[in-house]
Design an enzyme around this catalytic site. Structure first.
Site, short mmCIF file in Angstrom:
data_model
loop_
_atom_site.label_atom_id
_atom_site.label_comp_id
_atom_site.label_asym_id
_atom_site.label_seq_id
_atom_site.Cartn_x
_atom_site.Cartn_y
_atom_site.Cartn_z
N GLU A 232 70.68 71.13 38.40
CA GLU A 232 69.65 71.98 37.82
C GLU A 232 68.81 71.13 36.87
O GLU A 232 69.36 70.49 35.96
CB GLU A 232 70.26 73.14 37.05
CG GLU A 232 70.91 74.19 37.92
CD GLU A 232 71.54 75.31 37.10
OE1 GLU A 232 71.13 76.47 37.29
OE2 GLU A 232 72.44 75.03 36.30
N ASN B 293 75.39 78.78 36.24
CA ASN B 293 76.51 79.21 35.41
C ASN B 293 76.36 80.65 34.94
O ASN B 293 77.34 81.34 34.68
CB ASN B 293 76.67 78.29 34.20
CG ASN B 293 77.50 77.05 34.54
OD1 ASN B 293 78.03 76.95 35.63
ND2 ASN B 293 77.58 76.12 33.62
N HIS C 84 71.59 69.30 34.67
CA HIS C 84 72.94 69.87 34.74
C HIS C 84 73.60 69.55 36.08
O HIS C 84 73.23 70.09 37.13
CB HIS C 84 72.87 71.39 34.52
CG HIS C 84 74.20 72.06 34.61
ND1 HIS C 84 74.36 73.33 35.12
CD2 HIS C 84 75.44 71.64 34.24
CE1 HIS C 84 75.64 73.65 35.07
NE2 HIS C 84 76.31 72.65 34.55
#
Length: 489
Positions: free
Chosen positions: A243, A281, A231
């Site tokens: 990530e 997130n 990510h």
């Protein structure tokens, strides 16, 4: 010369101090001390300047800001020695395939060729996407040429590392595939099947999803041990964090290879376990949701953003929402709510923004005004209040507004640690600082919680719970830590 008189020099130093304060918001003491060293040296001579410098340095090195910033340095240095999977050695990546030529795909391909010096083949369903990816990479390299950081020949050699295709041609030898297509599970399942068919048996399939659990994506794979999340954050070339998300059957070798690949791209990777929103997130969503609640309770857009910038974030939450895209936030919220519960439910009023075609900067229509080149100041689009059905008058103090948003992030960060989403408080701090700009001078969420006191945080959460509802209920680990007097570090 203008600075030859003490009166003129004082004016220059005063202006410099004002400019520094504007940038640091008073959160970083060193720049102001540096200006004072120069001022004393110019007004009273070199010896006095050096004495002041030694005194200021002794004071600064013992400050909480210095300790926090040093902890970040030592943490990132330590992480560079780790493979992300104990006992596993990374495989060499000789070629990468990037699926999707959009903003994210173009950025990922660019850092792969320019930073990692690894050939990247970009696949998209149409030529426009491919030309966008090439243009994106060229534009970034052109800046380097303009600033004389590289020669045109170096630029051209790096551009030659990026090739494109609308079909799965020239991809058999790809060692890693980074998929950057829309957040649609069925589409990602198709990508997994395509890659397993077209590439070799050890090819890693890395999904750049921002919210879908990797385990769900891996359900379509015949070789799920090769499937992992990778990510990136936008813009890819600027944001330092990635990530690396392992699901239950991701092999240690896949993890180690992906971590090494991300590091070659110039990124700081943190390994997180699978789950909706992963780590960054997930903690960001509750922070943003609370900012929305504050806005709907009557706070002005600019007051809200100013409060969080003063706290130490690089931009305020409403500015961030405009930059990321209101539509993107709207897509992620239901996924998080479904997987993690009602506390992630975004306010219903935000549907009204999408109904009014407000997506943020991307379509020039959001919380702020865009397209007015005459004004240097960023102006709020006042009509947004009418769309939301609120009459906004600033009522709360800036520090209380900031704390109300931040404690949501802190509470959720502890839940992530408790659930094993992140391996350590250290990883949680680095993830928040490098991923969403959590104030570095505070050392990260976990360092900050230690410094403020866990009991104080629990008390603050319970106060907000009484005022605003159960979304502020402190998690069990925090309550236990407050009772035992323990800390994260």
């Amino acid at each position: 010369m203008l600075e030859s008189t003490s009166a003129t020099r004082d004016i220059i130093f005063d202006q410099a101090a004002k400019q520094v304060l504007k940038k640091t918001q008073g959160n970083y003491p060193a720049p102001a001390k540096i200006i004072d060293c120069v001022k004393q040296g110019m007004n009273k001579g070199m010896i006095k300047g050096l004495e002041v410098e030694a005194s200021h340095f002794a004071e600064l090195v013992m400050s909480s800001e210095s300790e926090a910033l040093r902890s970040i340095f030592f943490a990132t240095t330590e992480m560079k020695k780790e493979t992300g999977a104990d006992g596993a050695e990374p495989r060499k990546v000789n070629k990468a395939l990037v699926i999707g030529g959009g903003l994210m795909g173009g950025g990922i391909a660019s850092v792969t060729t320019t930073k990692a010096k690894i050939p990247a083949r970009v696949k998209d369903i149409n030529e426009k996407g491919l030309s966008n990816a090439l243009a994106y990479a060229y534009k970034l390299l052109a800046k380097g040429v303009k600033r004389r950081h590289m020669t045109p020949a170096v630029r051209d050699n790096l551009m030659a590392l990026m090739t494109t295709t609308t079909e799965y041609k020239g991809v058999k030898d790809a060692d890693i595939v980074v998929e950057a297509v829309f957040e649609d599970l069925a589409l990602k399942h198709q990508m997994v099947k395509d890659v397993e068919r077209e590439c070799h048996k050890n090819t890693i399939f890395a999904s750049n999803t921002s919210s879908l659990p990797i385990g769900q994506i891996a359900e379509a794979a015949s070789r799920p041990e090769n499937v992992i999340g990778l990510h990136y954050f936008s813009p890819v070339e600027k944001m330092p964090l990635v990530e690396v998300i392992a699901h239950k059957t991701t092999s240690p070798e896949t993890i180690a290879t992906t971590v090494a690949f991300a590091r070659k791209q110039g990124k700081t990777p943190i390994v997180v376990q699978d789950g909706a929103g992963f780590y960054v997130n997930r903690i960001l969503a509750l922070y943003m949701n609370e900012a929305a609640q504050v806005l709907l309770s009557g706070e002005k857009v600019e007051s809200l953003d100013k409060a969080l910038v003063k706290f130490g974030f690089p931009v305020g939450p409403i500015t961030l929402l405009d930059e990321v895209g209101i539509d993107v936030g709207a897509k992620i919220a239901p996924i998080l709510t479904q997987e993690l519960g009602e506390r992630f439910k975004a306010p219903d009023a935000f549907d009204k923004l999408l109904g009014d075609d407000r997506k943020g900067r991307k379509n020039g229509k959001g919380f702020y005004q865009y397209g007015n080149k005459k004004s240097k100041a960023k102006l709020v689009d006042e009509s947004v209040y009418q769309v939301l059905g609120v009459n906004n008058q600033s009522t709360g103090s800036g520090s209380d507004i900031a704390m109300r948003c931040v404690v949501q992030m802190l509470n959720e960060a502890v839940r992530c640690l408790d659930e094993g989403i992140i391996a350590s408080a250290r990883d949680g701090d680095i993830g928040a600082i490098f991923g969403i700009g959590f104030p570095p001078f505070l050392g990260g969420p976990f360092k900050y919680m230690d410094s403020m006191g866990i009991a104080n945080l629990v008390s603050k959460l319970r106060q907000y719970q009484q005022q605003h509802g159960d979304r502020f209920e402190p998690c069990e680990r925090l309550v236990n830590m407050a009772e035992s007097g323990s800390t994260f570090y």
